[in-house]
Design an enzyme around this catalytic site. Structure first.
Site, PDB file in Angstrom:
ATOM      1  N   ASN A 180     -13.326   3.991   9.827  1.00 54.12           N
ATOM      2  CA  ASN A 180     -11.841   4.830  10.017  1.00 54.12           C
ATOM      3  C   ASN A 180     -12.144   6.320  10.006  1.00 54.12           C
ATOM      4  O   ASN A 180     -13.387   6.846   9.681  1.00 54.12           O
ATOM      5  CB  ASN A 180     -10.987   4.410   9.068  1.00 54.12           C
ATOM      6  N   PHE A 206      -3.520   5.302  -3.558  1.00 53.15           N
ATOM      7  CA  PHE A 206      -3.241   5.995  -2.364  1.00 53.15           C
ATOM      8  C   PHE A 206      -2.630   4.902  -1.445  1.00 53.15           C
ATOM      9  O   PHE A 206      -3.217   3.837  -1.301  1.00 53.15           O
ATOM     10  CB  PHE A 206      -4.240   6.995  -1.655  1.00 53.15           C
ATOM     11  N   LYS A 241     -30.205  -5.302  17.063  1.00 46.95           N
ATOM     12  CA  LYS A 241     -29.159  -4.688  17.970  1.00 46.95           C
ATOM     13  C   LYS A 241     -28.739  -5.830  18.833  1.00 46.95           C
ATOM     14  O   LYS A 241     -29.628  -6.647  19.447  1.00 46.95           O
ATOM     15  CB  LYS A 241     -29.885  -3.743  18.615  1.00 46.95           C
ATOM     16  N   LYS A 259       2.270  -1.911  -3.045  1.00 50.32           N
ATOM     17  CA  LYS A 259       0.815  -1.808  -3.251  1.00 50.32           C
ATOM     18  C   LYS A 259       1.020  -1.394  -4.702  1.00 50.32           C
ATOM     19  O   LYS A 259      -0.320  -1.816  -5.363  1.00 50.32           O
ATOM     20  CB  LYS A 259       0.252  -0.630  -2.319  1.00 50.32           C
ATOM     21  N   LYS A 303      -1.513  -3.830  -7.050  1.00 47.88           N
ATOM     22  CA  LYS A 303      -2.535  -3.729  -7.469  1.00 47.88           C
ATOM     23  C   LYS A 303      -2.606  -3.015  -8.788  1.00 47.88           C
ATOM     24  O   LYS A 303      -3.468  -2.189  -9.039  1.00 47.88           O
ATOM     25  CB  LYS A 303      -3.174  -2.499  -6.395  1.00 47.88           C
ATOM     26  N   ASP A 356     -10.569  -2.936   5.525  1.00 52.06           N
ATOM     27  CA  ASP A 356      -9.737  -4.225   5.176  1.00 52.06           C
ATOM     28  C   ASP A 356     -10.739  -5.537   5.468  1.00 52.06           C
ATOM     29  O   ASP A 356     -10.638  -6.408   4.728  1.00 52.06           O
ATOM     30  CB  ASP A 356      -8.266  -4.328   5.246  1.00 52.06           C
TER      31      ASP A 356
HETATM   32  O1  PMT Z   1     -10.528  11.436   3.692  1.00 52.31           O
HETATM   33  P1  PMT Z   1      -9.486  12.291   4.138  1.00 52.31           P
HETATM   34  O2  PMT Z   1      -9.572  12.788   5.567  1.00 52.31           O
HETATM   35  O3  PMT Z   1      -8.878  13.668   3.498  1.00 52.31           O
HETATM   36  O4  PMT Z   1      -8.036  11.334   4.242  1.00 52.31           O
HETATM   37  C1  PMT Z   1      -7.437  11.240   3.017  1.00 52.31           C
HETATM   38  C2  PMT Z   1      -6.849   9.772   3.280  1.00 52.31           C
HETATM   39  C3  PMT Z   1      -5.766   9.760   4.390  1.00 52.31           C
HETATM   40  C4  PMT Z   1      -7.986   8.740   3.272  1.00 52.31           C
HETATM   41  C5  PMT Z   1      -6.154   9.403   2.007  1.00 52.31           C
HETATM   42  O5  PMT Z   1      -5.099  10.478   1.615  1.00 52.31           O
HETATM   43  C6  PMT Z   1      -5.603   8.011   1.697  1.00 52.31           C
HETATM   44  O6  PMT Z   1      -4.569   7.686   2.330  1.00 52.31           O
HETATM   45  N1  PMT Z   1      -6.285   7.157   1.329  1.00 52.31           N
HETATM   46  C7  PMT Z   1      -6.023   5.709   1.188  1.00 52.31           C
HETATM   47  C8  PMT Z   1      -6.142   4.931   2.404  1.00 52.31           C
HETATM   48  C9  PMT Z   1      -6.130   3.623   2.423  1.00 52.31           C
HETATM   49  O7  PMT Z   1      -6.964   2.802   2.550  1.00 52.31           O
HETATM   50  O8  PMT Z   1      -4.845   3.282   2.158  1.00 52.31           O
HETATM   51  P2  PMT Z   1      -4.421   1.785   1.983  1.00 52.31           P
HETATM   52  O9  PMT Z   1      -2.780   1.793   2.059  1.00 52.31           O
HETATM   53  O10 PMT Z   1      -5.074   0.850   2.974  1.00 52.31           O
HETATM   54  O11 PMT Z   1      -4.897   1.245   0.633  1.00 52.31           O
HETATM   55  C10 PMT Z   1      -4.143   1.353  -0.715  1.00 52.31           C
HETATM   56  C11 PMT Z   1      -4.988   1.527  -1.906  1.00 52.31           C
HETATM   57  O12 PMT Z   1      -5.903   0.269  -1.971  1.00 52.31           O
HETATM   58  C12 PMT Z   1      -5.670   2.734  -1.816  1.00 52.31           C
HETATM   59  O13 PMT Z   1      -5.857   3.288  -3.028  1.00 52.31           O
HETATM   60  C13 PMT Z   1      -7.245   2.136  -1.195  1.00 52.31           C
HETATM   61  O14 PMT Z   1      -8.402   3.021  -1.786  1.00 52.31           O
HETATM   62  C14 PMT Z   1      -7.295   0.930  -2.091  1.00 52.31           C
HETATM   63  N2  PMT Z   1      -8.104  -0.088  -1.391  1.00 52.31           N
HETATM   64  C15 PMT Z   1      -7.510  -0.530  -0.312  1.00 52.31           C
HETATM   65  C16 PMT Z   1      -8.405  -1.611   0.554  1.00 52.31           C
HETATM   66  C17 PMT Z   1      -9.501  -2.150  -0.282  1.00 52.31           C
HETATM   67  N3  PMT Z   1     -10.283  -3.147   0.306  1.00 52.31           N
HETATM   68  N4  PMT Z   1      -9.988  -1.671  -1.283  1.00 52.31           N
HETATM   69  C18 PMT Z   1      -9.240  -0.804  -1.971  1.00 52.31           C
HETATM   70  O15 PMT Z   1      -9.518  -0.282  -3.034  1.00 52.31           O
END
Ligand code: PMT
Length: 407
Positions: free
Chosen positions: A210, A330, A294, A344, A348, A284
């Site tokens: 991503n 986040f 490859k 979330k 979490k 995810d």
């Molecule tokens: O890196 P930049 O370009 O500055 O961009 C910043 C950002 C957009 C990446 C950042 O601001 C942001 O939103 N980060 C969270 C991205 C995310 O994966 O969000 P989510 O809503 O899918 O996940 C929720 C939370 O669970 C997040 O804290 C994530 O780190 C965590 N997570 C999610 C999936 C996973 N398998 N493991 C996790 O720990």
């Protein structure tokens, strides 16, 4: 302690202005980012070019000069950028202006606008210093909790001797350093941050990922150190080197590739940390199978790649963290931001969640700015932060984090 601190150095028109060049240089050497604002009279004593060269940033002198950015109102944007403002030398005139709310040039306007601490280092003739009006203005400013590096006694430029010499720049710099030492909201705290994207490889040359650049995570890591964190563990997916936090004794960077690697690194570290901030955009899903060679498009049907769920790192850690450990997540959303973010936060076990709307291309992924709302599990009012530089977003998130520790 001045690592990455944003310091505005205001210079007013007195002979001690030449010492401000030394002060500027010292602050930079101590790790601060310095921007200089000069009054018109100050430019008669020392040139803006000297300060521009030392600070590495254009000097702000004229409120009405066009800087090519019609959207920037500099005395406001700089006043918000500042963690700390120093006025050295501070003439009787600037003390009088600030004491009485007069804002008629770049510096006095910025001083009226800022909510950051202001340190004055007065310098003037001793008769002017002792004048009842100056002393009344001083009393007013002290009452308003402004800080002072009081003038020394000794030989003055007018040939007389008395109180009015600006303090030595080294003493002023030490004052600033001790201020930050005493006012470090994360003093001694250990902070673990996940950042950047993860990569889920399909074969040695193809992967799913991503657009996370790592900018938000870098901003949080650098702010955490600047706010006194004793140890920052930065677990990052693949990002450009420029988006890694600047080296520091209190910083350790752990580079990983996939979500599985990130989980392994975080699991081995988290027990030692007081605060965990999950900024990473973790994939995810990952391909159900990794092809060690490859994939040849001629021989393999690639119209569908079976996927499996990746571990949810924040959830796994959230479920087993100790009650005194604070975790902040986040939420990258495109719609239903509040509802999804709250869900979330609960699932979490976050103490707070920072929601950003990633459908807006000028914030979120890859941009320098962000606009977020912080929701807290304790039911406190959400903190809304309008579009601003990611460093300022980071500062507000960490201020919120520090308020969550049991005092
Ligand atoms: O890196 P930049 O370009 O500055 O961009 C910043 C950002 C957009 C990446 C950042 O601001 C942001 O939103 N980060 C969270 C991205 C995310 O994966 O969000 P989510 O809503 O899918 O996940 C929720 C939370 O669970 C997040 O804290 C994530 O780190 C965590 N997570 C999610 C999936 C996973 N398998 N493991 C996790 O720990």
């Amino acid at each position: 302690m001045l690592y990455k601190k944003h310091i505005i150095l205001g210079i007013t028109g007195g002979i001690a202005a030449y010492k401000s060049a030394v002060l500027c240089s010292l602050l930079k050497q101590m790790g601060a980012e310095v921007r200089v604002v000069m009054s018109d009279n100050a430019t008669k004593f020392i040139t803006p070019l000297t300060l521009e060269t030392l600070s590495g940033y254009p000097v702000y002198t004229d409120m009405f000069a066009s800087n090519g950015n019609a959207h920037e109102i500099k005395h406001i944007s700089w006043s918000e950028w500042a963690d700390f403002v120093i006025v050295a030398p501070a003439t009787a005139n600037i003390l009088a202006k600030v004491a009485n709310g007069i804002a008629d040039d770049a510096l006095s306007t910025l001083l009226l606008a800022t909510t950051s601490p202001i340190l004055f280092a007065p310098a003037m003739n001793s008769k002017m210093w002792n004048n009842i009006v100056t002393q009344e203005n001083l009393a007013k400013l002290i009452l308003r909790k402004h800080l002072f590096a009081m003038p020394d006694s000794g030989h003055l430029a007018c040939g007389q001797s008395g109180t009015g010499r600006m303090q030595d720049p080294r003493d002023i710099a030490s004052f600033v350093e001790s201020f930050f030492e005493q006012n470090a909201p994360l003093k001694g705290k250990r902070v673990l941050i996940t950042s950047g994207p993860t990569r889920e490889y399909i074969d040695p040359v193809r992967f799913m990922s991503n657009p996370s650049s790592g900018k938000m995570g870098k901003a949080i890591a650098e702010q955490a150190i600047s706010m006194g964190a004793a140890d920052v563990a930065f677990v990052t997916g693949p990002v450009n080197e420029e988006f890694l936090p600047a080296p520091h004794d209190n910083l350790a960077i752990y580079s990983i590739i996939s979500a599985d690697d990130m989980l392994k690194a975080v699991e081995s570290l988290y027990q030692e940390y007081d605060l965990m901030i999950f900024v990473a955009a973790v994939s995810d899903y990952k391909p159900a199978q990794f092809h060690t060679e490859k994939i040849k498009k001629e021989s393999t049907d690639m119209s569908a790649i079976p996927l499996v769920r990746n571990p949810d790192i924040a959830s796994i850690i959230g479920a087993k963290k100790r009650p005194e450990q604070i975790s902040i997540g986040f939420a990258a959303e495109t719609n239903g931001v509040e509802e999804y973010a709250q869900a979330k936060m609960n699932s979490k076990h976050f103490n707070a969640i920072v929601a950003n709307n990633v459908s807006d291309k000028s914030i979120g992924f890859g941009s320098d700015d962000n606009a977020v709302t912080i929701y807290q599990a304790n039911g406190a009012q959400p903190i809304v932060i309008n579009k601003v530089d990611k460093l300022l977003i980071a500062k507000r998130i960490l201020e919120c984090a520090s308020s969550l520790f049991v005092k």
